[in-house]
Enzyme design. Structure first.
Site, short mmCIF file in Angstrom:
data_model
loop_
_atom_site.label_atom_id
_atom_site.label_comp_id
_atom_site.label_asym_id
_atom_site.label_seq_id
_atom_site.Cartn_x
_atom_site.Cartn_y
_atom_site.Cartn_z
CG PHE B 18 24.75 24.53 26.71
CD1 PHE B 18 25.40 23.50 26.04
CD2 PHE B 18 23.65 24.20 27.50
CE1 PHE B 18 25.00 22.18 26.17
CE2 PHE B 18 23.23 22.88 27.62
CZ PHE B 18 23.91 21.87 26.97
CB SER B 40 37.82 25.18 25.90
OG SER B 40 37.51 24.30 26.95
CB CYS B 156 18.78 34.37 29.88
SG CYS B 156 19.00 33.29 31.27
#
Lengths: 346, 346, 346, 346
Positions: B18, B40, B156
């Site tokens: 994400f 990736s 976060c």
């Protein structure tokens, strides 16, 4: 306050609101309640189903009645789910001279200390009536409610917070506990508003009333009634993007360290019909639509305790607790009509 | 670390997650970035659009590349959005001998104090590298990031909490502040799990990791770096039924009363590009999908302060702050590529 | 209708609604728009941020102006996002004698056939003006809009359905196509109502207006304008528990079998800036907050076609398409100001 | 298949899934069921509460048992909530020689026509057993189920669609009806997947399996069993961003016009315990968590009928209908254990 037959006739004032609707739902499914009269000034004469979607499932098509309907006179028990400040005007006549069981779900008669009440809610029209009411935190007071005739059902934030504080009430605290509490949108009632407009609420989260101590007044008053070893609790209220439930996280520091806070919870709620002490922090989804409360306690840092609590705001935090209080007041099994377990897949 | 031309070539490691996806989205819309290479391991050779729904809107159909792809060698700037613990193994080669700007978004290089790191995350494979990294809390550090080559983007929860504490860092506290923080489901990543299974999450709310102090370690370490007048902050983490965002409510009591906490916020963030101080508690919906943070402070009781903070966990709390840090490190306008305002109708 | 400088001054009527807010958001981020004037009768003099949460992110604190504000006179382009029926009264003066580009987002000037209009919406105050408007289904009409001065932006249900029908417009049908369409709650506007009350909407789904053919009138009128080989389309509208978006599922049976319906979609939208043809049924989340439309077609049974379409109701279905139409009318790149890709983690 | 005493012992195979959990919940609250044995291969020995949050509300702490547990032998009635294809292998022994009532909730024994079955699901291990099963669409078959020993409970999409078609089964159709149907995320089961990952599902809507006719096979087979005047129904399946429920919109055109389709619904479901015919299109929220179905019919254009249907996918569409079928098979009141009305405030 006794029912003449083995089925009870019940009247619900304010039956068109969310709490009123939940009372109707629970009372209809109560094994000892035979007749439910829904009183609503605004909806009198209209079908329940126009207001409450669940009523579309009923065989019959009951209608709301006006407050002066004779069905109200016949009721054995009265629930009042009116707005705060409205109860003190509308149900006063039911208090002094009327021996029937009255369960009031507004804030009007919850706060014993008149100064606390006035500070939080403004002037009270009938302050002298408050002494007639028993604060019905059902899972704490329990069988002591038997025989009581006037009950003040606790508010949803107060219920969640007080259930978390009760096991620790005898402990002096280094500072007032803080309760960080979150409510769903049903707590704002059935009338559409900006704060419950779906486009605004669906993905939102925010605090509100951080300086407004209405619910703190109720909690503080009760701590005083309990003779708790601490006088106050800070309440920080939030709105979350879900419909039903209250989640409260309590953080506090007892003056003397508590090494096993779970043990205190388990002791306080041993044998409880509706309070469950879980080994992990509880999940709101497990109590949605039920009268259960789930609690957990842990020690975060040495000497600091975190208690988490979940309830359904409209059941355990309002209509369910009120029915439980009625059961206890009438000497009936506490769980009558309240055994819905919640849905499996959520 | 300078871009040879006026367009920059950027590589993103961990581009299928994400945070990686948000980096791709932001970098594609960045006016000075000309080429975005998505690395990736698991998705190499597959189209972005199979992983990231937003990529179905692109004209082209870009594919993920493997870590050994030559495009990586050509990149001027590298972002690493790998799992915690993975960065210390995978990007070490980029640190010592590679002069290119590296922005690491894992926890690996955020915590300067090795003991704190080990307690929170376990052994570190390359602890000596941490000293090369600058903790990039972009709205606080600002232009001081210019010229830095190795940046550790904050987590976060830490971002939300530290933005709320920063204006008060000089004040001694009567006890550690408490941060009640709630995250959306995107914070748990792109891999389906029980906790993010829609039937379980859609109406749920619960606390988690109440005894696990990973994010507290990051916050405490930073308070130490700041030389704050208090050493610690309690963090109580919760999962809410929304996809994006962090809401944090900080409760604390300075040793000396603060009469106007809003004024401290306003002073600390005067002229800030992305931090807004609001007259009311902020709403999560206003920052969703943006790099903005909204803050509010009030005095709840005499001497007790409540600060509320909202951010988007994946933008301001991850990819957006990382791009902002890149802008600052390269001496570019801080707001380049980050000016999305959020949607009107939510 | 030309902009005297290289930056355009734009006025938005009805700027306090959801569509108006989205217009403000998009125009503020448009590279060729230099000045945005937000006109609102009800909010004149008040800050945008009181109505639109996104505006809290702006550096400045713009206020709404009244319709008679001089800023309106100076505007080069006018958008009208008023209620249906209101445009025909309020913007008439802008049509006959005013050469400026007007983009009207109401239903008032979308339907060429007066009988269809009257049947769907009732009497029209200025039916003679409709002939001045061009129906701006931007992804179908494209560069043909260049030089047009009066544009009627299509409705959201009509946009989704017509984008799905356009590739098949030349085929005779064995019966009218059926469009089963679902809208999010933002489609009901910014004013709280019962149908968008969060406790009622959050988990709900229902059909509405099954006998009311307002949007069918718009679709049918356009089929007529196109000279399509079929005259009508049934529209079955539904409300879903999400905020943004339209999903439409079209089911139809051409008189002559079509073996590869995807090929027809791909041919119709080859080179399209905003329409993507996907190999699988599209997902709403991929277009949320964007001006993109995703389509897919398949053959369900021999001779029966199913087309699925997703758009954001407020962007592609309203404000975004209106800005795209402005771009095309002014001869600018169609994608100016409309390149937001959507968020990665949703 | 009779219960030796007045309390029944029931076993549930596949009790760890969502349908299994709902069976446990309903059977625990059933007045004639005295013992519920939860069989789960994967969870044997573990507490129900680890899988089903509602079980945290129970006084006791029941555990799942393995299929060979003696409790299974003692059961009077067996429910099988296994995966499609698993029942034909696992419960075969219960069919031929075992006289006990078996209610199977998989697709395995729902389809009488072997060709239809094979086309939809592939080879069947025991096709000869299907003839022993009665398709238990409880609200249509009703008391005819009394005495049946082997029941196949219908699928959720088939239940919703067939309830809508049943009143019109005698009418020839100009073309096959189309059923646009939407399911909530609980329909995908208890195992986390990409399609039910909260960040992806919370705001999403999409069609799926448009060419895969599994549920069409079940519906078509039943139309054949009924001897309906039309042979087929198209089913277009969609995923919506809610947890529970199915909404189906049926569009069809009888060969002979029907002027009052509501009257046909009312006639077909007169006296029904669980099917309500409403004057407006039904809302999903009114049936959530209940065994009720709500229907509405209207004429959209001359000769075209639109029927809308809502059910809870896990109750009326699975566990509730299965319990209702048990009640009917055993000659008990149809509504026993199924009278939950749904919540008031949603």
């Amino acid at each position: 306050m006794s029912a003449s037959d083995d089925v009870l006739r019940v009247a619900v004032f304010g039956a068109a609101g969310f709490v009123g609707g939940e009372l109707l739902r629970l009372l209809l499914q109560h094994p000892r309640v035979g007749d439910v009269c829904a009183v609503s000034r605004s909806q009198a004469g209209k079908a329940w189903s126009a207001t409450h979607a669940f009523a579309r499932n009923l065989d019959a098509a009951p209608v709301f009645v006006a407050p002066d309907d004779p069905a109200f006179e016949r009721a054995d028990v009265v629930f009042a789910a009116l707005g705060h400040g409205e109860s003190q005007r509308s149900v006063a006549a039911l208090v002094a001279d009327d021996p029937r069981l009255l369960v009031d779900l507004a804030a009007d008669f919850r706060i014993r200390d008149p100064d606390r009440y006035v500070t939080a809610y403004g002037a009270h029209a009938r302050p002298e009536l408050t002494a007639d009411f028993r604060y019905a935190l059902a899972d704490v007071v329990g069988a002591d409610l038997e025989g009581e005739a006037k009950l003040a059902a606790p508010g949803c934030f107060a219920t969640a917070t007080l259930l978390g504080l009760h096991p620790f009430r005898g402990l002096a605290m280094r500072r007032p506990p803080v309760s960080f509490a979150v409510t769903g949108s049903s707590g704002s009632g059935a009338t559409p508003r900006v704060g419950t407009h779906h486009p605004f609420r669906a993905t939102n989260f925010h605090a509100y009333s951080l300086e407004q101590h209405r619910h703190e007044a109720e909690i503080g008053d009760q701590l005083g009634q309990w003779g708790a070893a601490f006088a106050d609790c800070r309440l920080l209220t939030h709105s979350g993007p879900f419909v039903r439930g209250i989640h409260a996280t309590l953080h506090f520091a007892p003056a003397e360290p508590v090494t096993d806070p779970q043990a205190l919870l388990e002791k306080a709620y041993a044998g409880s019909a509706f309070v469950r002490v879980l080994p992990e922090p509880p999940e709101l989804r497990a109590v949605t639509g039920t009268n259960f409360a789930h609690l957990h306690a842990t020690q975060q840092h040495a000497g600091e305790i975190v208690v988490t609590v979940v309830i359904d705001n409209l059941v355990k935090g309002a209509a369910g607790q009120a029915v439980q209080a009625m059961n206890l007041a009438l000497g009936w099994p506490e769980t009558d009509g309240l055994q819905q377990l919640g849905l499996a897949a959520c």
